[in-house]
Motif scaffolding. Structure first.
Motif, PDB file in Angstrom:
ATOM      1  N   ARG A 332       5.285 -23.511  23.871  1.00 18.63           N
ATOM      2  CA  ARG A 332       6.677 -23.940  23.955  1.00 18.63           C
ATOM      3  C   ARG A 332       7.326 -24.103  22.586  1.00 18.63           C
ATOM      4  NH1 ARG A 332       8.104 -22.245  28.736  1.00 18.63           N
ATOM      5  NH2 ARG A 332       6.787 -23.083  30.411  1.00 18.63           N
ATOM      6  N   LEU A 333       6.514 -24.320  21.586  1.00 17.48           N
ATOM      7  CA  LEU A 333       7.079 -24.451  20.244  1.00 17.48           C
ATOM      8  C   LEU A 333       7.474 -23.105  19.640  1.00 17.48           C
ATOM      9  CD1 LEU A 333       4.809 -27.182  18.630  1.00 17.48           C
ATOM     10  CD2 LEU A 333       7.183 -27.402  19.372  1.00 17.48           C
ATOM     11  N   LEU A 334       7.070 -22.019  20.274  1.00 22.39           N
ATOM     12  CA  LEU A 334       7.442 -20.695  19.786  1.00 22.39           C
ATOM     13  C   LEU A 334       8.892 -20.384  20.140  1.00 22.39           C
ATOM     14  CD1 LEU A 334       4.316 -18.650  20.965  1.00 22.39           C
ATOM     15  CD2 LEU A 334       4.762 -19.490  18.651  1.00 22.39           C
ATOM     16  N   ALA A 335       9.511 -19.574  19.306  1.00 21.90           N
ATOM     17  CA  ALA A 335      10.832 -19.049  19.656  1.00 21.90           C
ATOM     18  C   ALA A 335      10.662 -18.036  20.787  1.00 21.90           C
ATOM     19  CB  ALA A 335      11.470 -18.385  18.435  1.00 21.90           C
ATOM     20  N   GLU A 336      11.762 -17.758  21.489  1.00 21.17           N
ATOM     21  CA  GLU A 336      11.675 -16.885  22.658  1.00 21.17           C
ATOM     22  C   GLU A 336      11.112 -15.496  22.333  1.00 21.17           C
ATOM     23  OE1 GLU A 336      12.282 -14.006  25.567  1.00 21.17           O
ATOM     24  OE2 GLU A 336      13.405 -13.977  23.675  1.00 21.17           O
ATOM     25  N   PRO A 337      11.513 -14.845  21.226  1.00 18.27           N
ATOM     26  CA  PRO A 337      10.897 -13.539  20.904  1.00 18.27           C
ATOM     27  C   PRO A 337       9.401 -13.648  20.657  1.00 18.27           C
ATOM     28  CG  PRO A 337      12.941 -13.852  19.678  1.00 18.27           C
ATOM     29  CD  PRO A 337      12.614 -15.162  20.298  1.00 18.27           C
ATOM     30  N   GLU A 338       8.979 -14.756  20.064  1.00 14.16           N
ATOM     31  CA  GLU A 338       7.547 -14.952  19.828  1.00 14.16           C
ATOM     32  C   GLU A 338       6.804 -15.147  21.150  1.00 14.16           C
ATOM     33  OE1 GLU A 338       8.358 -17.202  15.556  1.00 14.16           O
ATOM     34  OE2 GLU A 338       7.782 -18.333  17.336  1.00 14.16           O
ATOM     35  N   GLN A 339       7.428 -15.881  22.072  1.00 16.68           N
ATOM     36  CA  GLN A 339       6.819 -16.063  23.379  1.00 16.68           C
ATOM     37  C   GLN A 339       6.661 -14.721  24.108  1.00 16.68           C
ATOM     38  OE1 GLN A 339       9.319 -18.851  25.444  1.00 16.68           O
ATOM     39  NE2 GLN A 339       8.387 -20.647  24.454  1.00 16.68           N
ATOM     40  N   ARG A 340       7.676 -13.874  24.008  1.00 14.98           N
ATOM     41  CA  ARG A 340       7.621 -12.574  24.686  1.00 14.98           C
ATOM     42  C   ARG A 340       6.478 -11.714  24.131  1.00 14.98           C
ATOM     43  NH1 ARG A 340       9.127  -7.746  23.427  1.00 14.98           N
ATOM     44  NH2 ARG A 340      10.161  -8.447  21.522  1.00 14.98           N
ATOM     45  N   VAL A 341       6.312 -11.728  22.822  1.00 14.52           N
ATOM     46  CA  VAL A 341       5.235 -10.946  22.216  1.00 14.52           C
ATOM     47  C   VAL A 341       3.874 -11.541  22.586  1.00 14.52           C
ATOM     48  CG1 VAL A 341       4.189 -10.243  20.027  1.00 14.52           C
ATOM     49  CG2 VAL A 341       6.670 -10.084  20.354  1.00 14.52           C
ATOM     50  N   PHE A 342       3.779 -12.863  22.605  1.00 16.12           N
ATOM     51  CA  PHE A 342       2.534 -13.512  23.013  1.00 16.12           C
ATOM     52  C   PHE A 342       2.138 -13.058  24.418  1.00 16.12           C
ATOM     53  CE2 PHE A 342       0.440 -17.021  25.281  1.00 16.12           C
ATOM     54  CZ  PHE A 342      -0.687 -17.187  24.496  1.00 16.12           C
ATOM     55  N   ARG A 343       3.098 -13.030  25.320  1.00 24.07           N
ATOM     56  CA  ARG A 343       2.800 -12.582  26.682  1.00 24.07           C
ATOM     57  C   ARG A 343       2.369 -11.107  26.681  1.00 24.07           C
ATOM     58  NH1 ARG A 343       7.813 -15.250  27.633  1.00 24.07           N
ATOM     59  NH2 ARG A 343       8.849 -13.233  27.941  1.00 24.07           N
ATOM     60  N   ALA A 344       3.075 -10.292  25.949  1.00 22.18           N
ATOM     61  CA  ALA A 344       2.812  -8.849  25.977  1.00 22.18           C
ATOM     62  C   ALA A 344       1.436  -8.505  25.428  1.00 22.18           C
ATOM     63  CB  ALA A 344       3.894  -8.100  25.209  1.00 22.18           C
ATOM     64  N   VAL A 345       1.050  -9.103  24.297  1.00 27.04           N
ATOM     65  CA  VAL A 345      -0.231  -8.711  23.681  1.00 27.04           C
ATOM     66  C   VAL A 345      -1.427  -9.255  24.456  1.00 27.04           C
ATOM     67  CG1 VAL A 345       0.769  -8.464  21.381  1.00 27.04           C
ATOM     68  CG2 VAL A 345      -0.228 -10.664  22.069  1.00 27.04           C
ATOM     69  N   SER A 346      -1.188 -10.142  25.418  1.00 25.08           N
ATOM     70  CA  SER A 346      -2.305 -10.605  26.252  1.00 25.08           C
ATOM     71  C   SER A 346      -2.817  -9.484  27.148  1.00 25.08           C
ATOM     72  CB  SER A 346      -1.882 -11.803  27.107  1.00 25.08           C
ATOM     73  OG  SER A 346      -0.953 -11.411  28.109  1.00 25.08           O
ATOM     74  N   VAL A 347      -2.098  -8.354  27.229  1.00 28.77           N
ATOM     75  CA  VAL A 347      -2.543  -7.229  28.038  1.00 28.77           C
ATOM     76  C   VAL A 347      -3.699  -6.492  27.379  1.00 28.77           C
ATOM     77  CG1 VAL A 347      -1.082  -5.386  27.075  1.00 28.77           C
ATOM     78  CG2 VAL A 347      -1.631  -5.387  29.520  1.00 28.77           C
ATOM     79  N   PHE A 348      -3.875  -6.666  26.066  1.00 25.98           N
ATOM     80  CA  PHE A 348      -4.976  -6.000  25.376  1.00 25.98           C
ATOM     81  C   PHE A 348      -6.308  -6.663  25.767  1.00 25.98           C
ATOM     82  CE2 PHE A 348      -1.462  -4.871  22.532  1.00 25.98           C
ATOM     83  CZ  PHE A 348      -1.719  -3.518  22.320  1.00 25.98           C
ATOM     84  N   PRO A 349      -7.290  -5.880  26.169  1.00 25.75           N
ATOM     85  CA  PRO A 349      -8.578  -6.478  26.533  1.00 25.75           C
ATOM     86  C   PRO A 349      -9.439  -6.831  25.339  1.00 25.75           C
ATOM     87  CG  PRO A 349      -8.705  -4.112  26.760  1.00 25.75           C
ATOM     88  CD  PRO A 349      -7.279  -4.424  26.379  1.00 25.75           C
ATOM     89  N   GLY A 350      -9.082  -6.342  24.165  1.00 26.68           N
ATOM     90  CA  GLY A 350      -9.864  -6.586  22.959  1.00 26.68           C
ATOM     91  C   GLY A 350      -8.966  -6.528  21.740  1.00 26.68           C
ATOM     92  N   PRO A 351      -9.535  -6.352  20.564  1.00 27.63           N
ATOM     93  CA  PRO A 351      -8.751  -6.327  19.329  1.00 27.63           C
ATOM     94  C   PRO A 351      -7.702  -5.214  19.335  1.00 27.63           C
ATOM     95  CG  PRO A 351     -11.085  -6.592  18.856  1.00 27.63           C
ATOM     96  CD  PRO A 351     -10.983  -6.265  20.306  1.00 27.63           C
ATOM     97  N   PHE A 352      -6.599  -5.435  18.606  1.00 30.17           N
ATOM     98  CA  PHE A 352      -5.503  -4.467  18.574  1.00 30.17           C
ATOM     99  C   PHE A 352      -4.860  -4.455  17.198  1.00 30.17           C
ATOM    100  CE2 PHE A 352      -3.959  -8.532  20.105  1.00 30.17           C
ATOM    101  CZ  PHE A 352      -2.831  -8.773  19.323  1.00 30.17           C
ATOM    102  N   THR A 353      -4.306  -3.314  16.839  1.00 32.86           N
ATOM    103  CA  THR A 353      -3.627  -3.158  15.560  1.00 32.86           C
ATOM    104  C   THR A 353      -2.171  -3.572  15.694  1.00 32.86           C
ATOM    105  OG1 THR A 353      -2.987  -0.884  16.051  1.00 32.86           O
ATOM    106  CG2 THR A 353      -5.123  -1.222  14.955  1.00 32.86           C
TER     107      THR A 353
END
Length: 865
Positions: A332-353
């Motif tokens: 909740r302390l993240l800004a909305e764009p940061e929250q959106r990216v946090f949600r999106a990168v959770s789709v990666f099953p492992g490390p990502f560039t």
């Protein structure tokens, strides 16, 4: 592409189902043992084989057949932060491992199970002769993939028709190691099933699992990991002795070098860690904010968040509430764009560039990723095997983010974006794999993206079969290079069946299906796949797919003994490959024709055709180029040009090792053994043979295993050990018959003189005894015996031999050497499993042989098997 191997050629009527059964080894049943682990034996039984004094060969006890890097820990990442507290749990879990073969560390997400398992593994590594191996299950989205992940970690090659779990058990049955299965909770059933099977089949393997819940399988010992200790009173003196306060202080100093635990900050820190229930992940998340908020405001705002989140925790179990509050609070302390990216990168099953994050989360996501690292919501980047730096997300956070992604309605778009990005990576890596120069970098790139490629393949099978097949042209070459091709057979067949014939992906799937079937010895299935590819591609103008179908058919026909028909098809394929300037097809056909000429006795033609193929490198995968050099070296060897054969073979083997080409290494090593023997380099021959045997134990190339037995017989004959030579050759003949393969003329010719001399030296009765001994050896026993016979190390002090054992104990040693599990021994002797284990403990006390491989060597040394 026909597989040319020293010593054999496939029989025309070989049946694939028989081969598949042969790969399974011992039956998948029985109960595992739970003998207390002791230090690995440092001594060995005195050698009983006659060795040439100049060579110093011995047959002592002490080295595993599936030898790895001399024990140690494998797969555990380097710790980036200090390990705080937990002395008691480390000691207690290590103690449980000494008493039980399966220990599961349970606890809520973020309590520190993974970090504790790593510490225990390092502390216990010296007790496992074959090391400690980590299998990280967090990225596994499909529970059915659990055995495959473990197989990949251990380097176990998958085989068609053999369940992956059974293949893993076969390799581990003769090893003494600790397998760490981390983050089992989302694949709990599959993990429990795998553990049950391994414990039943592998008496010297132990498992340390971490999960939010127990595996609930027989023999499991459970250890519930609680939070770190917190202050009782909140006074500065009390706070200083608390594990939770120590952790917070350490991590806060990393975020703000000026932070110090003082009389002023101490009570606030104590209050904060008490509110967080001493949960390590929650404490680390809070510590990351200390510079921005200060310790006082930090504690106050955290308290407010508890009230806001009461009754609505995303991580619902009550014991998770403080962690859920900490994660939710950080989010909740993240800004909305940061929250959106946090949600999106959770789709990666492992490390990502960063590039991958931007492909999935959109342009500009890179800056948000850096911000998420600052907030401890992503792990700082680490360099991957391909030299690229990748970020990762803790499993607890990934699960939280995945829930948010699904709730927001963004999951479908994120998964599709990830699939498109993976297809792009596969296309670029595939282009590199199809060149000699770009092969190594491309293979390492796919190594680093393994988890993502596996997830996208599974997703594609459900949502977009055409996209899944777009990955095949690249992944097929990579799978082959890494010895994983056979394990993808069913997936490729399913994918090919879900799309219309004729697409590039469909053609690639048929191409690799055909070669996989041929490698398994099923010439009829290979011929079927290549014929279907040829017939479908024939509807177009001449094209690479049509050449692939023709070349594949020619190879399958050669393997099935239909040489005249194969030669006609091959000539047609060669003409077409040259017409359309398709170098890969041209090289494959030239190699097949060279092998046909070699078996026909036309050595000049074989050398000429192989040289032509070797001169073509542009547009040819390095794997195929090395195979062509392998064919050329074999032709030169048979033609008597040993110097040229050795130069070519050495260069190809060095490159295969550099790029991790397991498909070619065993065959090249067998060629080096023959070259070493021809030139009198007996020590080098032994070293190359040992390397080939170890590799074969891992990847299971049965034809090269038979070659290794043949080479071992030649080595024994050359070093004055006629009985051992006859035994190895008899074991080889038995296994060739088992696999329904006939011997080749050049192998029989090379063995004729030494075999005659060995029989003369032994006489009829001793020859018959040696032949009967070899014919009765299982694959594992024969491999262990070959390793003993090629060990050039100095003799070790003799351990007490079997003469100190009772008749019953000698019987048990014999059964262990024949590959029986504790449960199978109990059933055969009509005694309890507990009695079997008591006997084996006493045998270990008398002989120093604690591992099954050591007992096998004891039996072999004493002639019990």
């Amino acid at each position: 592409m026909v597989v040319f191997s020293v010593g054999q050629v496939l029989d025309a009527d070989m049946r694939a189902d028989r081969h598949a059964r042969s790969l399974s080894g011992e039956r998948w049943n029985g109960q595992g043992g739970d003998r207390v682990i002791r230090a690995a034996s440092r001594g060995g039984v005195a050698t009983a084989c006659t060795a040439a004094a100049a060579c110093g060969y011995r047959t002592g006890v002490g080295v595993s057949a599936a030898e790895t890097a001399a024990g140690g820990v494998h797969g555990f990442p380097a710790a980036l932060t200090s390990f705080v507290g937990r002395d008691g749990p480390v000691r207690e879990v290590a103690g449980l491992l000494a008493e039980h073969r399966l220990v599961t560390v349970t606890g809520p997400g973020g309590v520190g199970k993974t970090r504790l398992a790593g510490q225990v593994a390092r502390a216990a590594a010296g007790r496992f002769a074959d090391g400690v191996w980590l299998a990280e299950l967090a990225p596994v989205g499909d529970a059915a993939q659990v055995p495959r992940v473990v197989a990949a970690v251990l380097g176990v090659r998958e085989q068609p028709g053999v369940p992956v779990a059974e293949a893993v058990a076969r390799v581990l049955a003769r090893q003494q190691l600790l397998l760490v299965l981390d983050n089992c909770e989302h694949v709990i059933g599959a993990a429990a099933e795998l553990c049950a099977g391994l414990l039943a089949a592998c008496d010297d393997v132990r498992v340390l699992a971490t999960s939010r819940e127990p595996l609930r399988t027989a023999g499991e010992a459970r250890y519930r990991l609680g939070p770190l200790s917190v202050p009782v009173t909140g006074t500065p003196a009390d706070a200083g002795g608390s594990e939770a306060v120590t952790l917070f202080t350490d991590r806060a100093r990393r975020a703000d070098a000026r932070f110090a635990l003082t009389g002023e900050t101490g009570p606030a820190v104590a209050r904060l860690v008490i509110q967080l229930d001493g949960m390590p992940l929650a404490i680390e998340l809070a510590a990351a904010r200390v510079e921005a908020l200060g310790i006082g405001q930090l504690a106050d705002r955290l308290g407010d968040r508890f009230g806001l989140l009461a009754g609505g925790d995303r991580l619902a179990p009550g014991r998770h509430r403080s962690l859920a509050a900490a994660v939710e609070w950080s989010y909740r302390l993240l800004a909305e764009p940061e929250q959106r990216v946090f949600r999106a990168v959770s789709v990666f099953p492992g490390p990502f560039t960063l590039e991958a994050a931007e492909a999935v989360a959109g342009p500009g996501a890179g800056k948000m990723v850096l911000r998420l690292v600052e907030c401890s919501l992503l792990v700082p980047p680490r360099e991957g095997p391909d030299g690229r730096w990748r970020y990762s997300m803790l499993q607890t956070l990934r699960g939280y983010g995945a829930g948010l992604l699904a709730d927001s309605g963004e999951q479908e778009a994120a998964e599709a974006a990830l699939a498109r990005w993976a297809a792009g990576v596969a296309g670029q890596a595939g282009a590199g794999l199809r060149t000699v120069e770009g092969e190594a970098a491309a293979a390492r790139w796919l190594d680093a993206e393994d988890a993502t490629m596996s997830q996208v393949l599974a997703w594609g099978m459900e949502h977009d079969a055409d996209l899944a097949l777009r990955l095949v042209p690249a992944l097929g070459w990579w799978w082959t290079l890494r010895g994983r091709q056979a394990g993808q057979y069913e997936l490729l067949r399913e994918a090919a069946g879900r799309t219309a014939p004729g697409s590039d992906g469909w053609c690639a799937a048929k191409y690799f299906l055909g070669y996989t079937a041929g490698e398994s010895g099923d010439g009829a299935a290979a011929l079927g796949h290549f014929t279907e590819l040829q017939d479908t591609a024939a509807q177009r103008r001449p094209c690479p797919a049509l050449v692939d179908g023709l070349a594949g058919r020619a190879g399958a026909l050669f393997q099935m003994g239909r040489h005249a028909e194969a030669a006609e098809v091959a000539r047609h394929a060669l003409a077409m490959a040259r017409e359309i300037a398709y170098p890969l097809g041209e090289v494959e056909v030239l190699g097949d024709l060279a092998i046909a000429a070699l078996y026909a006795g036309d050595l000049d033609r074989a050398v000429r055709l192989a040289r032509q193929g070797g001169q073509i490198t542009a547009g040819v995968p390095g794997l195929v180029a090395r195979w062509c050099r392998y064919v050329l070296a074999g032709a030169l060897l048979e033609a008597g040009d040993l110097a040229a054969a050795e130069t070519i073979c050495e260069a190809a083997l060095a490159r295969a090792r550099d790029v991790g080409d397991q498909w070619n290494q065993t065959g090249l090593l067998a060629q080096m053994v023959i070259l070493d023997l021809e030139t009198g380099r007996l020590q080098d021959a032994a070293a190359h043979l040992r390397e080939a045997l170890r590799l074969d134990t891992r990847i299971g190339k049965w034809r090269e295993f038979c070659n290794a037995l043949d080479c071992c017989g030649l080595l024994c004959a050359a070093t004055g050990r006629p009985a051992e030579a006859v035994t190895m050759w008899a074991a080889r003949v038995a296994h060739l018959r088992h696999y329904e393969v006939r011997d080749s003329l050049e192998s029989a010719r090379r063995r004729e003189g030494p075999l005659h001399q060995a029989r003369q030296a032994l006489g009829p009765s001793r020859t018959q005894a040696a032949e009967q001994r070899g014919a009765a050896m299982s694959r594992d026993t024969a491999a262990e015996y070959a390793l003993m016979l090629t060990d050039p190390g100095p003799p070790r002090p003799a351990a007490p031999g079997p003469g100190t054992l009772s008749a019953r104990e000698r019987e048990l040693v014999t059964l262990v050497a024949r590959g029986r599990s504790d449960a199978q021994i109990a059933a055969e002797l009509y005694i309890s499993i507990r009695t079997v284990r008591s006997h084996l403990d006493r045998i270990g006390d008398k002989t120093g042989c604690r591992r099954r491989v050591d007992l096998t060597r004891l039996a072999l040394t004493a002639g019990l098997v």
